[in-house]
Design a protein around this motif. Structure first.
Motif, PDB file in Angstrom:
ATOM      1  N   GLU A 122       0.830  -1.208   0.000  1.00 54.50           N
ATOM      2  CA  GLU A 122       0.000   0.000   0.000  1.00 54.50           C
ATOM      3  C   GLU A 122       0.866   1.260   0.000  1.00 54.50           C
ATOM      4  O   GLU A 122       0.520   2.264  -0.633  1.00 54.50           O
ATOM      5  CB  GLU A 122      -0.938  -0.005   1.209  1.00 54.50           C
ATOM      6  CG  GLU A 122      -2.023  -1.065   1.145  1.00 54.50           C
ATOM      7  CD  GLU A 122      -2.910  -0.907  -0.086  1.00 54.50           C
ATOM      8  OE1 GLU A 122      -3.280   0.237  -0.419  1.00 54.50           O
ATOM      9  OE2 GLU A 122      -3.221  -1.935  -0.726  1.00 54.50           O
ATOM     10  N   ALA A 123       1.997   1.217   0.706  1.00 53.13           N
ATOM     11  CA  ALA A 123       2.910   2.365   0.715  1.00 53.13           C
ATOM     12  C   ALA A 123       3.478   2.608  -0.677  1.00 53.13           C
ATOM     13  O   ALA A 123       3.630   3.756  -1.113  1.00 53.13           O
ATOM     14  CB  ALA A 123       4.032   2.133   1.723  1.00 53.13           C
ATOM     15  N   ALA A 124       3.800   1.534  -1.398  1.00 59.85           N
ATOM     16  CA  ALA A 124       4.327   1.675  -2.757  1.00 59.85           C
ATOM     17  C   ALA A 124       3.266   2.246  -3.697  1.00 59.85           C
ATOM     18  O   ALA A 124       3.558   3.094  -4.547  1.00 59.85           O
ATOM     19  CB  ALA A 124       4.825   0.324  -3.264  1.00 59.85           C
ATOM     20  N   LYS A 125       2.020   1.792  -3.563  1.00 57.27           N
ATOM     21  CA  LYS A 125       0.937   2.324  -4.391  1.00 57.27           C
ATOM     22  C   LYS A 125       0.736   3.816  -4.132  1.00 57.27           C
ATOM     23  O   LYS A 125       0.571   4.610  -5.066  1.00 57.27           O
ATOM     24  CB  LYS A 125      -0.354   1.553  -4.122  1.00 57.27           C
ATOM     25  CG  LYS A 125      -0.335   0.122  -4.644  1.00 57.27           C
ATOM     26  CD  LYS A 125      -1.480  -0.710  -4.089  1.00 57.27           C
ATOM     27  CE  LYS A 125      -2.837  -0.177  -4.501  1.00 57.27           C
ATOM     28  NZ  LYS A 125      -3.936  -1.046  -3.991  1.00 57.27           N
ATOM     29  N   ALA A 126       0.764   4.203  -2.855  1.00 55.70           N
ATOM     30  CA  ALA A 126       0.592   5.617  -2.511  1.00 55.70           C
ATOM     31  C   ALA A 126       1.745   6.455  -3.051  1.00 55.70           C
ATOM     32  O   ALA A 126       1.549   7.587  -3.510  1.00 55.70           O
ATOM     33  CB  ALA A 126       0.486   5.770  -0.995  1.00 55.70           C
ATOM     34  N   LYS A 127       2.947   5.899  -3.010  1.00 53.64           N
ATOM     35  CA  LYS A 127       4.112   6.631  -3.516  1.00 53.64           C
ATOM     36  C   LYS A 127       3.993   6.883  -5.018  1.00 53.64           C
ATOM     37  O   LYS A 127       4.417   7.923  -5.520  1.00 53.64           O
ATOM     38  CB  LYS A 127       5.387   5.842  -3.210  1.00 53.64           C
ATOM     39  CG  LYS A 127       6.691   6.574  -3.525  1.00 53.64           C
ATOM     40  CD  LYS A 127       7.875   5.684  -3.172  1.00 53.64           C
ATOM     41  CE  LYS A 127       9.190   6.391  -3.462  1.00 53.64           C
ATOM     42  NZ  LYS A 127       9.477   7.454  -2.485  1.00 53.64           N
ATOM     43  N   SER A 128       3.388   5.941  -5.744  1.00 50.71           N
ATOM     44  CA  SER A 128       3.237   6.102  -7.191  1.00 50.71           C
ATOM     45  C   SER A 128       2.222   7.179  -7.553  1.00 50.71           C
ATOM     46  O   SER A 128       2.134   7.585  -8.707  1.00 50.71           O
ATOM     47  CB  SER A 128       2.817   4.774  -7.830  1.00 50.71           C
ATOM     48  OG  SER A 128       1.461   4.472  -7.545  1.00 50.71           O
ATOM     49  N   GLN A 129       1.450   7.648  -6.569  1.00 55.47           N
ATOM     50  CA  GLN A 129       0.454   8.683  -6.810  1.00 55.47           C
ATOM     51  C   GLN A 129       0.893  10.056  -6.321  1.00 55.47           C
ATOM     52  O   GLN A 129       0.256  11.058  -6.636  1.00 55.47           O
ATOM     53  CB  GLN A 129      -0.866   8.319  -6.124  1.00 55.47           C
ATOM     54  CG  GLN A 129      -1.570   7.121  -6.731  1.00 55.47           C
ATOM     55  CD  GLN A 129      -2.903   6.855  -6.067  1.00 55.47           C
ATOM     56  OE1 GLN A 129      -3.082   7.119  -4.882  1.00 55.47           O
ATOM     57  NE2 GLN A 129      -3.854   6.339  -6.823  1.00 55.47           N
ATOM     58  N   ALA A 130       1.971  10.108  -5.541  1.00 56.82           N
ATOM     59  CA  ALA A 130       2.389  11.371  -4.930  1.00 56.82           C
ATOM     60  C   ALA A 130       3.093  12.254  -5.951  1.00 56.82           C
ATOM     61  O   ALA A 130       4.036  11.820  -6.616  1.00 56.82           O
ATOM     62  CB  ALA A 130       3.311  11.103  -3.744  1.00 56.82           C
ATOM     63  N   GLU A 131       2.632  13.502  -6.074  1.00 52.24           N
ATOM     64  CA  GLU A 131       3.258  14.428  -7.017  1.00 52.24           C
ATOM     65  C   GLU A 131       4.655  14.825  -6.554  1.00 52.24           C
ATOM     66  O   GLU A 131       5.533  15.105  -7.363  1.00 52.24           O
ATOM     67  CB  GLU A 131       2.381  15.666  -7.181  1.00 52.24           C
ATOM     68  CG  GLU A 131       1.048  15.379  -7.864  1.00 52.24           C
ATOM     69  CD  GLU A 131       0.248  16.635  -8.110  1.00 52.24           C
ATOM     70  OE1 GLU A 131       0.792  17.734  -7.863  1.00 52.24           O
ATOM     71  OE2 GLU A 131      -0.910  16.528  -8.547  1.00 52.24           O
ATOM     72  N   LEU A 132       4.852  14.883  -5.239  1.00 52.04           N
ATOM     73  CA  LEU A 132       6.176  15.175  -4.686  1.00 52.04           C
ATOM     74  C   LEU A 132       6.561  14.010  -3.778  1.00 52.04           C
ATOM     75  O   LEU A 132       6.522  14.114  -2.552  1.00 52.04           O
ATOM     76  CB  LEU A 132       6.166  16.494  -3.900  1.00 52.04           C
ATOM     77  CG  LEU A 132       5.874  17.751  -4.719  1.00 52.04           C
ATOM     78  CD1 LEU A 132       5.748  18.958  -3.803  1.00 52.04           C
ATOM     79  CD2 LEU A 132       6.975  17.986  -5.748  1.00 52.04           C
ATOM     80  N   PRO A 133       6.918  12.862  -4.369  1.00 51.62           N
ATOM     81  CA  PRO A 133       7.174  11.676  -3.553  1.00 51.62           C
ATOM     82  C   PRO A 133       8.412  11.834  -2.682  1.00 51.62           C
ATOM     83  O   PRO A 133       9.371  12.499  -3.043  1.00 51.62           O
ATOM     84  CB  PRO A 133       7.376  10.570  -4.597  1.00 51.62           C
ATOM     85  CG  PRO A 133       7.857  11.286  -5.813  1.00 51.62           C
ATOM     86  CD  PRO A 133       7.156  12.612  -5.798  1.00 51.62           C
ATOM     87  N   ALA A 134       8.351  11.238  -1.526  1.00 48.55           N
ATOM     88  CA  ALA A 134       9.494  11.198  -0.615  1.00 48.55           C
ATOM     89  C   ALA A 134       9.641   9.759  -0.147  1.00 48.55           C
ATOM     90  O   ALA A 134       8.970   8.860  -0.644  1.00 48.55           O
ATOM     91  CB  ALA A 134       9.264  12.147   0.562  1.00 48.55           C
TER      92      ALA A 134
END
Length: 201
Positions: A122-134
């Motif tokens: 789930e963390a990886a999926k959320a990261k793929s959606q973040a415009e400014l990923p960290a």
């Protein structure tokens, strides 16, 4: 199926891999690493903002059986997810060999991942959606607990009176205790196993 992932080396020569990711309005990708139990790995290096494009968001030392979770996102909620596991092999070209464990495509898994991997996925999926990923799935080294400011600082030659008692004894780690004496002196005690010396005679 096998996958190859290029590793870098730490100052001490250990193999390292970075967590990466980027996202746009319709597409995104992410790659995170986790322990063999799905837990967060400890970051060995957090790149500066100007280094992220070349290095990645977080750098980890790679260990055998670590998982790599790669996500490719198209549109808003269409994902292709690949879960691989490090075999422990690194070839002469500094390519780490990962073996496929789980694959998600067309809204279904080929083999359902275990429950302990779900938070990392789930963390990886959320990261793929973040415009400014960290960094999405990591922990940092915990600093040693500070000494109480009320404890006096002893200087060389200071006299410590006899017949002291222990005011407080507190365990702060499996092998570490904090001790506070009745005179206000506080110190840490580390427990270490001592094996008897062998008599070669």
């Amino acid at each position: 199926m096998e996958y190859l992932l290029t590793v870098t080396r730490t100052k001490t020569g250990l193999p390292a891999v970075a967590e990466t990711g980027a996202a746009g309005k319709t597409k995104g990708f992410a790659r995170i690493l986790c322990r063999d139990n799905g837990g967060k790995k400890t970051a060995t290096y957090l790149p500066q903002p100007e280094e992220i494009e070349d290095i990645g968001h977080v750098v980890f030392v790679l260990q055998k059986n670590d998982y790599c979770i790669a996500v490719e996102r198209s549109r808003t909620t269409a994902y292709k997810i690949t879960v691989t596991q490090f075999s422990g092999t690194i070839d002469d070209q500094e390519q780490a060999l990962f073996e496929l464990r789980h694959s998600y495509s067309g809204k279904r898994w080929d083999v359902m991942p275990p429950e302990y991997l779900q938070p990392a996925i789930e963390a990886a999926k959320a990261k793929s959606q973040a415009e400014l990923p960290a960094g999405a799935w990591y922990q940092t080294k915990q600093p040693s607990p500070p000494v109480s400011p009320s404890a006096p600082v002893l200087k060389p030659g200071d006299f410590v009176p006899s017949f002291l008692g222990i005011r407080e004894l507190r365990q702060i780690a499996d092998d570490e205790f904090s001790v506070c004496l009745t005179n206000g002196v506080q110190f840490l005690v580390y427990i270490k196993e001592c094996l008897p010396k062998r008599n070669n005679g």
